[in-house]
Design an enzyme around this catalytic site. Structure first.
Site, PDB file in Angstrom:
ATOM      1  N   ASN A 319      -1.520 -29.858  -3.908  1.00 27.92           N
ATOM      2  CA  ASN A 319      -0.689 -29.926  -2.706  1.00 27.92           C
ATOM      3  C   ASN A 319      -1.391 -30.733  -1.622  1.00 27.92           C
ATOM      4  O   ASN A 319      -2.458 -31.301  -1.844  1.00 27.92           O
ATOM      5  CB  ASN A 319      -0.327 -28.516  -2.215  1.00 27.92           C
ATOM      6  N   GLU A 337      -5.673 -39.812 -15.623  1.00 28.56           N
ATOM      7  CA  GLU A 337      -4.357 -40.467 -15.682  1.00 28.56           C
ATOM      8  C   GLU A 337      -4.205 -41.372 -16.909  1.00 28.56           C
ATOM      9  O   GLU A 337      -3.089 -41.715 -17.295  1.00 28.56           O
ATOM     10  CB  GLU A 337      -4.119 -41.259 -14.405  1.00 28.56           C
ATOM     11  N   GLU A 373       5.077 -16.229 -10.949  1.00 24.70           N
ATOM     12  CA  GLU A 373       6.228 -16.577 -11.777  1.00 24.70           C
ATOM     13  C   GLU A 373       5.919 -16.561 -13.275  1.00 24.70           C
ATOM     14  O   GLU A 373       6.748 -16.123 -14.081  1.00 24.70           O
ATOM     15  CB  GLU A 373       6.764 -17.965 -11.391  1.00 24.70           C
ATOM     16  N   ASP A 479      -6.494  22.165   8.750  1.00 20.67           N
ATOM     17  CA  ASP A 479      -6.085  22.564   7.400  1.00 20.67           C
ATOM     18  C   ASP A 479      -5.341  23.882   7.488  1.00 20.67           C
ATOM     19  O   ASP A 479      -5.916  24.912   7.840  1.00 20.67           O
ATOM     20  CB  ASP A 479      -7.313  22.714   6.484  1.00 20.67           C
ATOM     21  N   ASP A 583      -1.190  19.177   1.669  1.00 20.50           N
ATOM     22  CA  ASP A 583      -2.613  19.404   1.410  1.00 20.50           C
ATOM     23  C   ASP A 583      -3.100  18.742   0.127  1.00 20.50           C
ATOM     24  O   ASP A 583      -4.249  18.287   0.054  1.00 20.50           O
ATOM     25  CB  ASP A 583      -2.930  20.908   1.406  1.00 20.50           C
ATOM     26  N   GLU A 632       3.720  17.162  -6.852  1.00 19.54           N
ATOM     27  CA  GLU A 632       3.790  18.638  -6.833  1.00 19.54           C
ATOM     28  C   GLU A 632       3.357  19.124  -8.215  1.00 19.54           C
ATOM     29  O   GLU A 632       4.126  19.720  -8.975  1.00 19.54           O
ATOM     30  CB  GLU A 632       5.208  19.102  -6.490  1.00 19.54           C
ATOM     31  N   HIS A 635       3.696  22.610  -9.876  1.00 18.91           N
ATOM     32  CA  HIS A 635       4.994  23.078 -10.344  1.00 18.91           C
ATOM     33  C   HIS A 635       5.471  22.307 -11.572  1.00 18.91           C
ATOM     34  O   HIS A 635       6.667  22.276 -11.870  1.00 18.91           O
ATOM     35  CB  HIS A 635       6.002  23.036  -9.201  1.00 18.91           C
TER      36      HIS A 635
END
EC number: 3.2.1.183
Length: 788
Positions: A319, A337, A373, A479, A583, A632, A635
């Protein structure tokens, strides 16, 4: 011919047919009545049969609403300014989209920069070939290809642009990327009170381009970014989240449908009749303006390596940045070239360039195209030097950051050439343009032009003086756990200067009053300890909206703790900025800044205490999730018929392995006189808890040992699920129970996990107070603008 889109199950009442029309740009339609996107190749037009009247009725209503909002029923006048071949490849899909909706938009095209220079291919011609009317051509490049010439080019553009913008009077200007020409465009538009939409802000590369890109971000009113990380960077830079669109890269709209075309004729045209697919190299290397000499040396070594590698190579000229002239001299000195294995060209049309890189055996250089790309095709890439060092990349990219001889580059060519990697969609999914057009339509020209920055709330500023400079920069950390409420003064190095602990009250009013009282006392004490408090960080149980500083709701561990605004009362009382998070997330932040996660890109923290929580760090950032419910981990269900959990479900890890769960089992044993063993006693006034169960297990109580083994197994199964789902590089067990579970967890991983993740390390945190340190890190990271 068959339709390129088939109706989904719920849209079977909407049949479609295709009618051939004249070739043109890709037609992208979005159905507002059914919420579906339909992509069709350029020479096809989509006709809707059946309830199409409803579709067009909704489209008409939307058009009317947008035009009424923008006043006088007029169209949105959009100016797209393009400076070089690279930015046109990103802007062209947007320009085609705007042109295809003349009922909404008027398009003005301004061409400047290297587009108009013969040595760089006169690339403005490809804009004309795409059938765009160029409203204005501005010759803004001062030749010289050095640092001074770049500065003079910016100045020349600033001199010429005001007349153009006064004449065109656009409602909004679209500016792309990080080039010096783009900075001149953004500066001119901002000073002339023209709204700016910046494409590809928030990205990180590693050169002066970063500074230019971020400068344009601060001038721009609206932002279209390509990746989630870029979006987070923009938010971190205090940009308004409502004015940020995560759309993906516009060029991907074309890339992801490009590989089906006849590519062999293109390969033969540019590289010769005897060249086969996957048996040639594309080289594109630019100067690094902050270290021109080194980048020229790297280019010289690259050409030496390519000559030695002895494969047909297409070399594109660099560039127009400072140093490009010297790079061209190097090419000519080495006879590139005229070399039989090389084809040196100034410019390749983007449609053809796509085919060349898609079917190359390798691409080498330091162009952003290589890391952005080319990943869409899985083509191997060798990225040289530091020009793209901060970019997100797919696995197809091999970095050679520095080289003293050609050997390292040559070795990289042997490693990469001819491979085929999975296609990467880091930078887009092929639907950027419809999102951008919808975003443009949503812009309200009646809104105030002055942009706003989203700084954290601060009630009053403190002037700088020598006393403040000599103070220890610190955070006030809170906390709020299921049992205790703790406040601490934490220094920048993670040292807890002073800590205060109280039992967590049961009611909201008592709790909020105690938090305020403890924070006021700690802030007063900080002055005596010569600590300057920069802000307050709060770690709390429950689901938290960290953007608003609100606890959305909590489990039964903390009562009366739903829809609680923590930020406002603390900020009003202390006159300091306040951050709030869950937490488990705070434990992960603590590890990222002070613990074993420091410097790691991806890791997971599991905190074991009264309950079980967790935090996920992915690509150096904390994951909150769409509804602030990520991580979580307590759970995660590990048994369909397990014990009841405080969340209302059953079989969760927390129902087995939390302090509450162990206390429940300890009480059962104690009630049945099965807990105490020789050398152990529990005073009558003392509540039986997890500590007694652990003590009994250590003293040989088989039932206590079995309970701990079951709890550790449940936690281990949860960790296995995390390894299989997230695949982190490290798992950190934190909290008072971590050391008791670590060996059982590792055993479960060996028995249950896939072999590919069994080598992931699981460690016990060495941080004494992860929740407090994590709360402090929110303050210290933001107020000092540090990421990790």
């Amino acid at each position: 011919m068959t339709a390129l889109w088939q109706p989904s199950q719920e849209n079977k009442q909407l049949p479609c047919s295709l009618i051939q029309t004249t070739p043109g740009t890709e037609l992208l339609l979005q159905s507002f009545c059914y919420g579906m996107e339909i992509s069709v190749y350029p020479h096809w037009k989509l006709c809707l049969q059946g309830p199409h009247e409803l579709y067009f009725e909704n489209l008409s209503k939307q058009k009317k609403q947008v035009m009424e909002k923008n006043g006088n029923n007029r169209k949105l006048r959009v100016c797209v300014a393009t400076c070089n071949r690279a930015d046109y490849s990103k802007l062209a899909p947007i320009m085609f989209g705007i042109k295809m909706e003349p009922e909404f938009f008027e398009l003005d095209v301004v061409v400047l920069g290297s587009h108009l220079i013969d040595d760089y291919g006169n690339t403005y011609r490809m804009i004309e070939q795409d059938d765009f009317d160029i409203n204005t051509r501005l010759h803004t490049i001062v030749r010289g290809e050095d640092e001074a010439a770049m500065v003079e080019s910016v100045g020349l553009a600033l001199v010429k642009l005001p007349d153009v913008l006064n004449r065109l009077k656009p409602d909004i200007m679209i500016v792309h990327g990080d080039r010096f020409d783009a900075l001149a465009l953004a500066t001119s538009a901002a000073l002339m009170n023209i709204r700016i939409l910046h494409i590809e802000g928030g990205e990180v590369s590693g050169t002066i381009d970063d500074s230019i890109r971020h400068a344009i971000t601060k001038l721009a009113h609206y932002h279209v970014c390509c990746t989630r990380s870029a979006e987070q960077h923009l938010i971190s830079m205090c940009e308004d989240h409502d004015r940020i669109l995560l759309a993906g890269c516009p060029s991907y709209d074309k890339l992801l449908s490009a590989k089906n075309k006849d590519y062999m004729s293109i390969i033969r045209m540019w590289l010769g009749d005897d060249v086969k697919s996957k048996d040639y190299i594309v080289a594109l290397q630019h100067p690094v303006t902050t270290d021109i000499k080194h980048s020229i040396k790297m280019f010289e070594l690259t050409l030496d390596a390519l000559i030695s590698f002895n494969k047909r190579t297409l070399v594109l000229f660099p560039n127009i940045d400072a140093g490009s002239k010297e790079m061209v001299r190097v090419m000519r000195k080495k006879g590139i070239e005229h070399h039989p294995n090389f084809r040196a060209v100034k410019h390749v049309p983007f449609d053809q360039f796509i085919q060349l890189v898609a079917h190359a055996g390798c691409m080498i250089g330091n162009s952003s195209c290589g890391v952005r790309e080319v990943g869409a095709f899985g083509t191997p890439v060798i990225n040289l030097g530091t020009r793209q060092i901060g970019r997100e990349t797919g696995e197809n990219v091999l970095h050679v950051r520095d080289a003293d001889t050609q050997d390292k580059i040559l070795q990289a060519l042997h490693l990469q050439f001819g491979k085929q990697y999975p296609c990467s969609k880091i930078y887009g999914d092929g639907n950027a343009v419809p999102r951008i057009l919808k975003f443009l339509k949503s812009i309200d020209l009646q809104e105030p032009l002055q942009k706003k920055f989203c700084f954290p709330p601060v009630k009053e500023n403190i002037s700088q003086d020598i006393d403040h400079i000599l103070e220890t920069l610190s955070a006030l950390a809170v906390d709020l756990g299921g049992t205790n409420l703790r406040v601490a003064i934490v220094s920048m190095k993670g040292e807890i200067v002073k800590k205060y602990t109280q039992f967590n009250p049961k009611t909201y009013e008592e709790r909020i009053n105690l938090i305020l009282q403890m924070c006021v006392e700690a802030a007063a004490e900080a002055v005596k300890l010569n600590c300057r408090i920069l802000g307050v960080g709060i770690s709390t149980g429950g689901r938290v909206n960290p953007r608003e500083g609100i606890v959305l709701h909590s489990t039964k561990l903390i009562q009366e703790w739903n829809s609680v605004d923590l930020r406002t009362p603390l900020s009003d009382t202390l006159h300091l900025p306040v951050w709030v998070d869950n937490d488990g997330n705070c434990a992960a932040l603590a590890e990222r800044k002070f613990g074993q996660g420091k410097g790691l890109e991806n890791f997971v923290t599991l905190i074991t205490g009264t309950g079980i929580g967790g935090g996920i760090i992915h690509q150096h950032e904390l994951i909150h999730g769409s509804s602030f419910c990520a991580a979580e981990l307590g759970h995660l269900v590990v048994s369909l018929d397990g014990p009841d959990c405080s969340c209302g479900s059953h079989g969760c890890i927390e129902a087995y392995a939390s302090g509450m769960a162990l206390q429940r089992e300890a009480k059962k044993l104690h009630d049945e006189d099965l807990l105490l063993v020789e050398g152990m006693s529990v005073p009558k006034d003392e509540v039986v808890g997890a500590v007694h169960l652990i003590q009994a297990a250590k003293l040989g109580n088989a039932k206590a040992q079995s309970i701990l083994r079951t709890a550790g197994t449940a936690l281990g199964l949860g960790v296995v699920n995390v390894l299989h789902t997230i695949n982190p590089s490290l798992v950190i067990l934190s909290g008072v129970l971590a050391s008791h579970y670590i060996h059982i967890v590792k055993d479960v991983i060996r028995q249950q996990a896939l072999s590919s993740v069994q080598d992931v390390d699981v460690v016990v945190s060495d941080l004494a107070d992860p929740a407090l340190l994590g709360a402090a890190s929110m303050v210290l990271d933001y107020t000092t603008r540090r990421i990790c």
